[in-house]
Design an enzyme around this catalytic site. Structure first.
Site, short mmCIF file in Angstrom:
data_model
loop_
_atom_site.label_atom_id
_atom_site.label_comp_id
_atom_site.label_asym_id
_atom_site.label_seq_id
_atom_site.Cartn_x
_atom_site.Cartn_y
_atom_site.Cartn_z
N TYR B 437 0.82 -1.23 0.00
CA TYR B 437 0.00 0.00 0.00
C TYR B 437 0.85 1.28 0.00
O TYR B 437 2.06 1.22 0.06
CB TYR B 437 -1.07 -0.02 1.08
CG TYR B 437 -0.72 -0.10 2.54
CD1 TYR B 437 0.53 0.18 3.05
CD2 TYR B 437 -1.73 -0.46 3.45
CE1 TYR B 437 0.78 0.12 4.41
CE2 TYR B 437 -1.47 -0.53 4.82
CZ TYR B 437 -0.22 -0.23 5.29
OH TYR B 437 0.02 -0.28 6.63
N GLU B 438 0.19 2.40 -0.16
CA GLU B 438 0.85 3.71 -0.32
C GLU B 438 1.82 3.73 -1.50
O GLU B 438 2.88 4.34 -1.43
CB GLU B 438 1.60 4.11 0.96
CG GLU B 438 0.76 4.16 2.22
CD GLU B 438 -0.44 5.09 2.11
OE1 GLU B 438 -0.46 5.95 1.23
OE2 GLU B 438 -1.37 4.92 2.92
#
Lengths: 587, 587
Positions: B437-438
């Protein structure tokens, strides 16, 4: 999430990487011919694809359940197991006289990988039974063989290995389970065993437990351990099932993965003692158990390969379908993620590592077959030594590959990979045990450096390196564009391996042990690259450059770390020495 | 399974690796002095150790639960969150005028790592709120700031980031959620968002959703995305909570790990549309969101470090306690497994990787602080560029380290590591999301090669390399036995990094992208080794050789692959080109 057994790839690897084609032609694989090989591997592949693979997800979700001492398998497992046994798959390598197909290891490795790729949790039951068959064949009395072997081979009954106790894991010398002779040829066993795979289940009518225990007055340590057979149900003279033995499953472990494989806590002799028979000689149990362990080590390696194959298939299917971002290739605004270089890198890495590990497992199987069917005594002895050398690589490298490839599979899926419904995470959870059981990978590395490297005065490793050099020379001579600079990269890795081997052969123990894991990796990567190169050469002969291209990718992108690994090995063990003061510094 | 926040190690790293000591002395960290640093970091560590850490296991077991649109957090989460907010931890970096402590990033990274190490699932709520504070501070109108900022900073309300939709993951240009202006300054939002961390929970009385959506007639792609704020409960002019907004959680994902972190499917505008306010300018939403993303990227890196730290502590405790096998050191028949060289190797690897990743995160935080507090405009610009360069390393390398260290932690535990009750597997499951993620780690690598490598005409990378060379020279000059040959190994790695940087700066896109991930690894290992070397130098000045010894271990055993990584990068992208034919060959 469907899985297709990689029949064509495995046949290719067996024929051209392991050299089964040549061996069959020379009669070194018994009666096996290419038609039989093709047919059996094809049938096994179909069974795995059609019947076992659909169990994988439901097995993970439902898991095995313990109720009142009985273990209930997930939906469908019992039915498929019954069909699997009826089709004869329990007897691939067993002799004809006990109902087996008497096929060589090169066929067995194909089957074992298929079962594991289709459902690793399902596949563990056959692996344990096969180990029990081997132990009985090699060390069991005629009476034990007569009573139990055919039922094990037919799959009507299944087998287990009972080694571990809470205080005795990697160190079996600490085993405390006791066996008292009854004077009538039977023994009474009392003790608790943990981590017993398929120690209890509802797929077969009887379960034969092979149990390590100590006789009264047995010597301390591993020289006082004997092997016993304790059936779940006692068997009468006519082979009929009789009384329930005094043994039961008292707990199931809650594990990270392989949820459908019941990992049992087994209690032996809570009452009068579990009735058991000695297998092999008194106090020689560990030797007998190592027969099972060695066969299981190759099988565990194949579990790593099987899960890696399945993870790769799933990630590739996703990467072709999932659209995100502009393609550098087609310019399309919303292109399949497979158009992106980094996704290609991940999938090629998955494919390359899987094929490399598979190749090493196939070489190991071929060496086992040479140990039996080699042209002369020298060839057989060399085959046995080669199998001994390659077994820790097959086990440890393939299981590491299983972890790495399954994790890359999650990564290819992006956020979806972290969601359990996608199924990518299951491969990662399932694969993670393989580096641990049947001797941790650290123990495999120690075995490689301390026992296998010195085999035949170092000649076994030398022969392996010479084989690799010959392949590298062939790649260089082929001068095919598809190989790119693979030959020089492979040669550089072989140089590194040779240098590290020389260093370790003479190094003090502390330095050798400090480099063991890196050496196992270096050896495996170099041998794996050689396997891919052999496949590439064979592919080119058939007019297909794709396998050579995969070898090139492996040699350029994954094998480039080989000289660095050799450097880290040659650095020795001094940097580990102050471990206490370094680790004490925490927080 | 207890966790102790590594206060001393973090303070050491901040002072001596990131150079906070020097920066404080020179007044470049505002009012921060060493007493305050010590006190705040110590307090945060105590809070994490005493109150958050005990939530980790129960959070994993119970998970967040969705019932009738309401999400119930596991036992204890709400109470601890309340205490956390009341202690002021929601405002570490926020300005004093909105109730924050206005402390620099070097303090914030310590806190963020503590929360994550104590319970990664718990820590995600603060990370999201902090991102929302930053976005509002930098782009919100005065009215929005007045209404929402203090409540966010006090932790009474929490924040979320709503980017992802089923068809729009890494590629935000595909976002379809719509926002219609009402003419009164408000907008009505309709659409579905997925993977919304803490999108719904019962720990705070209001939740502020920052949502990416398209205005009518907005341009296609990323230039037509605007950012909106949609609160769960509307807020009246006096700051009182009013009507429930037209948005709700319609599903929770069933994830591999971080079970206590509710990952929500959010439905906006199932009825009249969710009432929302524009944050920043129309069609400039992505820029605002990137403010949150960049701050979140460093925070995610710290999650990897935090979980790695916890996994190391647990594995070390186990290795000291678990007895198996004869010790080569003491000769004892049943010795702690820490006496075995391969277990030492694993634990030293865990410790070394954790400290290296932490060092990189601390350098990143220091660069962010220099961007604000640097002595002059040049220093500030260089700080900003350095932070931009290091952010992808901090995010991707630290998350990879989280995975590697947590997996090694499982391995150290042997069979017990695979049993969920042990808790080692949870770290592996929790950590696995961080690389995804990110911005996936692949995207971080592309960012590094295509946007960060060319920063300031390549000067930013050059300065980083010069810094590393200076450290290597200091190590060489120190000539301390504890460092062993660390200086020459580090220099060789820096040479490799420099060579790969030159290659990539001029390489065609296809070649550059093919080497992006290897380059990120090479850069991070080399910079991480430099961080450990800096710590070693500082340790020696205090008379403690243990940190120098850890640097030596890292340079000899883990950094040795650096030249090979550079070789693999310089091999370019040709080996990826035939990916279609290679991957087509399956089964």
């Amino acid at each position: 999430m469907s899985f297709r057994a990689p029949v064509a790839d495995i046949l290719f690897s067996l024929r051209h990487v392991a050299g089964a084609g040549e061996a069959m032609a020379a009669g070194r694989l018994g009666d096996l011919d290419d038609d039989t090989l093709t047919q059996v591997v094809g049938e096994a592949g179909r069974f795995a694809t059609d019947l076992i693979a659909p169990l994988n997800r439901i097995g993970d979700q439902q898991g095995a359940k313990l109720e009142n001492g009985r273990v209930f398998m997930p939906k469908g497992f019992g039915e498929v197991y019954k069909q699997w046994a009826e089709a004869g798959w329990g007897g691939v390598t067993a002799p004809a006289e006990v109902g087996g197909m008497a096929l060589p290891h090169v066929v067995d490795v194909a089957c074992t990988e298929f079962w594991a790729g289709a459902s690793m949790a399902f596949s563990l039951c056959p692996v344990l039974s096969e180990g029990a068959v081997r132990a009985l064949l090699l060390t069991g009395s005629d009476a034990l063989k007569a009573t139990y072997l055919k039922k094990l081979v037919s799959g009507e009954w299944t087998g287990t290995m009972n080694l571990t106790e809470p205080q005795a894991g990697s160190d079996l010398s600490a085993i405390r389970t006791r066996a008292e002779p009854e004077g009538d040829g039977t023994y009474r066993i009392k003790g608790q065993k943990i981590f017993i795979t398929y120690g209890e289940h509802d797929m077969a009518e009887n379960i034969l437990h092979l149990v390590l225990a100590r006789l009264p007055n047995a010597p301390e340590g591993v020289k006082g351990i004997s092997l016993f057979l304790a059936p779940k149900f006692l068997v009468d003279a006519n082979g009929k099932l009789g009384a329930r033995n005094d043994l039961r499953c008292v707990g199931l472990e809650h594990k990270l993965g392989i949820h459908a494989s019941p990992t049992c806590v087994m209690a032996y002799g809570e009452n009068e003692g579990a009735t058991a028979w000695l297998v092999g000689e008194e106090n020689r149990g560990l030797a007998a158990m190592f027969i099972m362990m060695n066969s299981a080590r190759l099988a565990t390696g194949l579990q790593g390969v099987g899960v890696a194959e399945r993870a790769t298939q799933q990630a590739l299917a996703f990467a072709k379908e999932r659209k995100q971002g502009r393609s550098a290739k087609s310019g399309t605004a919303s292109a399949p993620i497979l158009d992106h270089a980094d996704v290609q890198r991940m999938l090629l890495t998955m494919r390359a590592l899987t094929h490399a590990a598979r190749g090493i497992c196939h070489l190991t199987a071929m060496a086992l077959d040479e140990a039996h069917g080699g042209a002369d005594a020298t060839a057989r002895a060399q085959g046995a030594d080669r199998a001994a050398l390659l077994t820790p690589l097959a086990k440890a490298f393939s299981s590491d590959v299983g972890d790495e490839v399954a994790s890359l599979g999650v990564q290819v899926h992006g956020g979806m990979g972290y969601i359990e419904e996608t199924g990518a995470a299951q491969h990662m959870r399932d694969a993670r045990i393989v580096a641990i059981y049947e001797g941790t990978n650290g123990i495999q590395a120690i075995d490689l450096v301390t026992r296998k490297l010195p085999l035949a005065g170092g000649e076994t490793v030398k022969r392996e390196i010479a084989m690799m050099r010959a392949v590298a020379a062939e790649v260089a001579a082929a001068a095919a564009p598809a190989f790119g600079p693979a030959a020089s990269r492979l040669s550089a890795a072989i140089d590194a391996l040779e240098r590290a081997s020389h260093y370790l052969a003479k190094a003090p123990q502390n330095d050798a042990l400090a480099g063991a894991t890196a050496y196992l990796r270096l050896f495996s990567l170099t041998l794996g690259g050689t396997c891919l190169a052999k496949a590439g050469l064979a592919g080119l002969k058939q007019g297909d450059p794709a396998r050579a291209a995969l070898a090139r990718f492996f040699c350029e992108k994954l094998l480039a770390v080989a000289p660095g690994l050799a450097d880290s090995i040659e650095a020795g063990g001094d940097s580990l020495t102050p471990y206490e003061s370094i680790l004490a510094q925490a927080s």
